[in-house]
Design a protein around this motif. Sequence first.
Motif, PDB file in Angstrom:
ATOM      1  N   LEU A   1       0.679  -1.205  -0.190  1.00 35.85           N
ATOM      2  CA  LEU A   1       0.231   0.225  -0.205  1.00 35.85           C
ATOM      3  C   LEU A   1       0.425   1.015  -0.198  1.00 35.85           C
ATOM      4  O   LEU A   1      -0.103   2.435   0.123  1.00 35.85           O
ATOM      5  CB  LEU A   1      -0.684   0.214   1.190  1.00 35.85           C
ATOM      6  CG  LEU A   1      -1.728  -0.891   0.903  1.00 35.85           C
ATOM      7  CD1 LEU A   1      -3.466  -0.642   2.440  1.00 35.85           C
ATOM      8  CD2 LEU A   1      -3.276  -1.083   0.111  1.00 35.85           C
ATOM      9  N   GLY A   2       2.219   1.293   0.012  1.00 31.63           N
ATOM     10  CA  GLY A   2       3.454   2.520   0.125  1.00 31.63           C
ATOM     11  C   GLY A   2       2.853   3.106   1.240  1.00 31.63           C
ATOM     12  O   GLY A   2       3.735   4.526   1.705  1.00 31.63           O
ATOM     13  N   GLU A   3       2.963   2.368   2.427  1.00 31.00           N
ATOM     14  CA  GLU A   3       2.492   2.756   3.761  1.00 31.00           C
ATOM     15  C   GLU A   3       3.496   2.794   4.506  1.00 31.00           C
ATOM     16  O   GLU A   3       3.617   3.814   5.428  1.00 31.00           O
ATOM     17  CB  GLU A   3       1.377   2.464   4.620  1.00 31.00           C
ATOM     18  CG  GLU A   3       0.125   2.085   4.052  1.00 31.00           C
ATOM     19  CD  GLU A   3      -0.995   1.924   4.840  1.00 31.00           C
ATOM     20  OE1 GLU A   3      -0.282   1.060   6.110  1.00 31.00           O
ATOM     21  OE2 GLU A   3      -2.194   1.520   4.347  1.00 31.00           O
ATOM     22  N   VAL A   4       4.961   2.027   4.241  1.00 31.51           N
ATOM     23  CA  VAL A   4       5.894   2.118   4.242  1.00 31.51           C
ATOM     24  C   VAL A   4       6.816   2.045   3.536  1.00 31.51           C
ATOM     25  O   VAL A   4       7.082   1.253   2.408  1.00 31.51           O
ATOM     26  CB  VAL A   4       6.088   0.782   5.774  1.00 31.51           C
ATOM     27  CG1 VAL A   4       5.082   1.018   6.564  1.00 31.51           C
ATOM     28  CG2 VAL A   4       6.311  -0.556   4.905  1.00 31.51           C
ATOM     29  N   ASP A   5       8.101   1.780   4.075  1.00 30.29           N
ATOM     30  CA  ASP A   5       9.100   1.966   3.070  1.00 30.29           C
ATOM     31  C   ASP A   5      10.373   0.432   2.841  1.00 30.29           C
ATOM     32  O   ASP A   5      10.392  -0.043   2.324  1.00 30.29           O
ATOM     33  CB  ASP A   5      10.553   2.708   3.688  1.00 30.29           C
ATOM     34  CG  ASP A   5      10.143   4.369   2.886  1.00 30.29           C
ATOM     35  OD1 ASP A   5       9.702   5.029   1.248  1.00 30.29           O
ATOM     36  OD2 ASP A   5      10.377   5.086   4.459  1.00 30.29           O
ATOM     37  N   ALA A   6       9.275  -0.592   4.396  1.00 35.50           N
ATOM     38  CA  ALA A   6      10.141  -1.396   4.476  1.00 35.50           C
ATOM     39  C   ALA A   6       9.817  -2.888   5.161  1.00 35.50           C
ATOM     40  O   ALA A   6       9.130  -1.821   6.175  1.00 35.50           O
ATOM     41  CB  ALA A   6      11.326  -1.683   4.549  1.00 35.50           C
ATOM     42  N   SER A   7       9.577  -3.519   5.365  1.00 32.24           N
ATOM     43  CA  SER A   7       9.293  -4.717   5.821  1.00 32.24           C
ATOM     44  C   SER A   7      10.156  -5.762   5.895  1.00 32.24           C
ATOM     45  O   SER A   7      10.569  -6.776   5.446  1.00 32.24           O
ATOM     46  CB  SER A   7       7.610  -4.837   6.210  1.00 32.24           C
ATOM     47  OG  SER A   7       6.709  -5.378   4.807  1.00 32.24           O
ATOM     48  N   LEU A   8      10.599  -6.317   7.544  1.00 30.62           N
ATOM     49  CA  LEU A   8      10.610  -7.422   7.363  1.00 30.62           C
ATOM     50  C   LEU A   8       9.800  -9.047   7.319  1.00 30.62           C
ATOM     51  O   LEU A   8       9.377  -8.614   7.984  1.00 30.62           O
ATOM     52  CB  LEU A   8      11.646  -7.424   8.467  1.00 30.62           C
ATOM     53  CG  LEU A   8      13.152  -7.489   8.491  1.00 30.62           C
ATOM     54  CD1 LEU A   8      13.548  -6.328   9.784  1.00 30.62           C
ATOM     55  CD2 LEU A   8      13.813  -7.485   7.597  1.00 30.62           C
ATOM     56  N   VAL A   9      10.103  -9.390   5.976  1.00 25.87           N
ATOM     57  CA  VAL A   9       8.848 -10.656   5.753  1.00 25.87           C
ATOM     58  C   VAL A   9      10.052 -12.112   5.321  1.00 25.87           C
ATOM     59  O   VAL A   9      10.819 -12.000   5.265  1.00 25.87           O
ATOM     60  CB  VAL A   9       8.191 -10.470   4.397  1.00 25.87           C
ATOM     61  CG1 VAL A   9       7.048  -8.621   5.377  1.00 25.87           C
ATOM     62  CG2 VAL A   9       8.719 -10.540   3.572  1.00 25.87           C
ATOM     63  N   TYR A  10       8.567 -13.159   5.796  1.00 25.63           N
ATOM     64  CA  TYR A  10       9.609 -14.223   4.779  1.00 25.63           C
ATOM     65  C   TYR A  10       9.955 -14.221   3.294  1.00 25.63           C
ATOM     66  O   TYR A  10       8.914 -13.314   2.229  1.00 25.63           O
ATOM     67  CB  TYR A  10       9.030 -14.858   5.359  1.00 25.63           C
ATOM     68  CG  TYR A  10       8.563 -15.824   6.996  1.00 25.63           C
ATOM     69  CD1 TYR A  10       9.751 -16.281   7.345  1.00 25.63           C
ATOM     70  CD2 TYR A  10       7.276 -15.942   7.130  1.00 25.63           C
ATOM     71  CE1 TYR A  10       9.584 -16.576   8.518  1.00 25.63           C
ATOM     72  CE2 TYR A  10       7.128 -15.860   8.486  1.00 25.63           C
ATOM     73  CZ  TYR A  10       8.496 -16.159   9.363  1.00 25.63           C
ATOM     74  OH  TYR A  10       7.754 -16.669  10.325  1.00 25.63           O
ATOM     75  N   ARG A  11      11.190 -15.078   3.072  1.00 26.81           N
ATOM     76  CA  ARG A  11      11.176 -14.688   1.537  1.00 26.81           C
ATOM     77  C   ARG A  11      10.289 -15.674   0.765  1.00 26.81           C
ATOM     78  O   ARG A  11       9.938 -15.134  -0.708  1.00 26.81           O
ATOM     79  CB  ARG A  11      12.300 -15.978   1.417  1.00 26.81           C
ATOM     80  CG  ARG A  11      14.443 -14.538   1.712  1.00 26.81           C
ATOM     81  CD  ARG A  11      15.099 -15.700   1.555  1.00 26.81           C
ATOM     82  NE  ARG A  11      15.163 -15.806   0.428  1.00 26.81           N
ATOM     83  CZ  ARG A  11      15.838 -17.216   0.175  1.00 26.81           C
ATOM     84  NH1 ARG A  11      17.093 -17.950   0.519  1.00 26.81           N
ATOM     85  NH2 ARG A  11      16.478 -16.928  -1.505  1.00 26.81           N
ATOM     86  N   THR A  12       9.738 -16.360   1.334  1.00 28.94           N
ATOM     87  CA  THR A  12       8.396 -16.944   0.695  1.00 28.94           C
ATOM     88  C   THR A  12       7.453 -16.420  -0.191  1.00 28.94           C
ATOM     89  O   THR A  12       6.863 -16.359  -0.607  1.00 28.94           O
ATOM     90  CB  THR A  12       7.742 -18.231   1.261  1.00 28.94           C
ATOM     91  OG1 THR A  12       8.181 -17.363   2.874  1.00 28.94           O
ATOM     92  CG2 THR A  12       8.759 -19.288   1.660  1.00 28.94           C
ATOM     93  N   ASP A  13       7.538 -14.996   1.165  1.00 32.31           N
ATOM     94  CA  ASP A  13       5.981 -13.942   1.074  1.00 32.31           C
ATOM     95  C   ASP A  13       6.837 -13.199  -0.386  1.00 32.31           C
ATOM     96  O   ASP A  13       5.668 -12.781  -1.021  1.00 32.31           O
ATOM     97  CB  ASP A  13       5.772 -13.606   2.340  1.00 32.31           C
ATOM     98  CG  ASP A  13       4.849 -14.706   3.273  1.00 32.31           C
ATOM     99  OD1 ASP A  13       3.977 -13.975   2.978  1.00 32.31           O
ATOM    100  OD2 ASP A  13       5.939 -14.537   4.333  1.00 32.31           O
ATOM    101  N   VAL A  14       7.978 -12.597  -0.069  1.00 25.55           N
ATOM    102  CA  VAL A  14       8.360 -12.255  -0.849  1.00 25.55           C
ATOM    103  C   VAL A  14       8.698 -12.490  -2.401  1.00 25.55           C
ATOM    104  O   VAL A  14       7.816 -11.711  -3.671  1.00 25.55           O
ATOM    105  CB  VAL A  14      10.147 -11.938  -0.662  1.00 25.55           C
ATOM    106  CG1 VAL A  14      10.346 -10.763  -2.554  1.00 25.55           C
ATOM    107  CG2 VAL A  14      10.000 -10.806   0.393  1.00 25.55           C
ATOM    108  N   ARG A  15       8.502 -14.436  -2.667  1.00 23.05           N
ATOM    109  CA  ARG A  15       8.463 -14.544  -3.326  1.00 23.05           C
ATOM    110  C   ARG A  15       6.640 -14.556  -3.916  1.00 23.05           C
ATOM    111  O   ARG A  15       6.727 -14.553  -5.658  1.00 23.05           O
ATOM    112  CB  ARG A  15       8.971 -16.401  -3.629  1.00 23.05           C
ATOM    113  CG  ARG A  15       9.187 -16.720  -5.152  1.00 23.05           C
ATOM    114  CD  ARG A  15       9.499 -18.275  -4.793  1.00 23.05           C
ATOM    115  NE  ARG A  15      11.158 -18.324  -4.694  1.00 23.05           N
ATOM    116  CZ  ARG A  15      12.035 -18.979  -4.821  1.00 23.05           C
ATOM    117  NH1 ARG A  15      11.395 -20.502  -5.239  1.00 23.05           N
ATOM    118  NH2 ARG A  15      12.802 -19.051  -4.918  1.00 23.05           N
ATOM    119  N   ALA A  16       5.989 -15.423  -3.233  1.00 33.72           N
ATOM    120  CA  ALA A  16       4.280 -15.314  -3.717  1.00 33.72           C
ATOM    121  C   ALA A  16       3.776 -14.246  -4.060  1.00 33.72           C
ATOM    122  O   ALA A  16       3.352 -14.031  -4.893  1.00 33.72           O
ATOM    123  CB  ALA A  16       3.735 -15.810  -2.523  1.00 33.72           C
TER     124      ALA A  16
END
Length: 277
Positions: free
Chosen positions: A204-219
């Motif tokens: 949504l562009g509300e933050v510049d970054a977040s720490l998530v799982y690599r699988t979520d980035v891929r999905a």
Amino acid sequence: MTVRRLTAAGAAALVLALGATACGSDGGSGTGSGTTNSGATAPATASAGVPKASGSITVFAAASLKETFTDLGKKFEAANPGAKVTFNFGGSSALATSINSGAPADVFAAASPATMKTVTDAGGAAGEPKTFVRNTLAIAVPKGNPKHLTGLADLAAPGVKVALCAKEVPCGAAALTALKAANVQLTPVTLEQDVKGALTKVELGEVDASLVYRTDVRADAGKIDGVDFPEAAKAVNDYPIAALAKAPNKDGAAAFVAYIQSPEAQQVLTAAGFQAP
């Protein structure tokens, strides 16, 4: 905790053990070996060593498993025409609390041993939980990485807005471990209750970054980009799964747990970016 991938014979042995535990519980809703939850006779095992199942199976699973488990649920149903899998995805800690509070569920798949331990300590698991995959973190950023972030140290730069999962959630605990390993201190603008919430803040562009799982980035590769960082190796999460002691459908729960550990399911999970245990 590290376990080897189960062979077909190993999966069958696991299911027999879980079934024996379930039959000895006070739930009263399970049936004997070779019968479905509705009492109809069913084959004892499938050709691949995974038992057949029927009836409704409710699976509480970590939010990071949403895409893969949804896919695997359909495959499981196709192999078991009498079964219907329903998922409840969310933060592992919240799911564990719900299970301990009596929420009807057959299977729990958590994103960390600590959250699974909450359930096992309360006597909620039918047998020993098994680690079926592992996962690591990545930095999720908007498409094009407008802040040009290259590692954890950049997240602490002035003007960079970061979303983290709450520390009670496995992705939040892993993020704190990684940040400590990198000797980085930062104040997030929001703490989310599951990894999908943290990812949505980036979308949504509300933050510049977040720490998530690599699988979520891929999905979510069509909407965001990902940045790998070396300290992720210091914060690897094991994902345990267990049939639940008070499962309304004990045979179905045991069958689903065995299926998730089968070679077919493992192939789907590793293709999505999860690591084999």
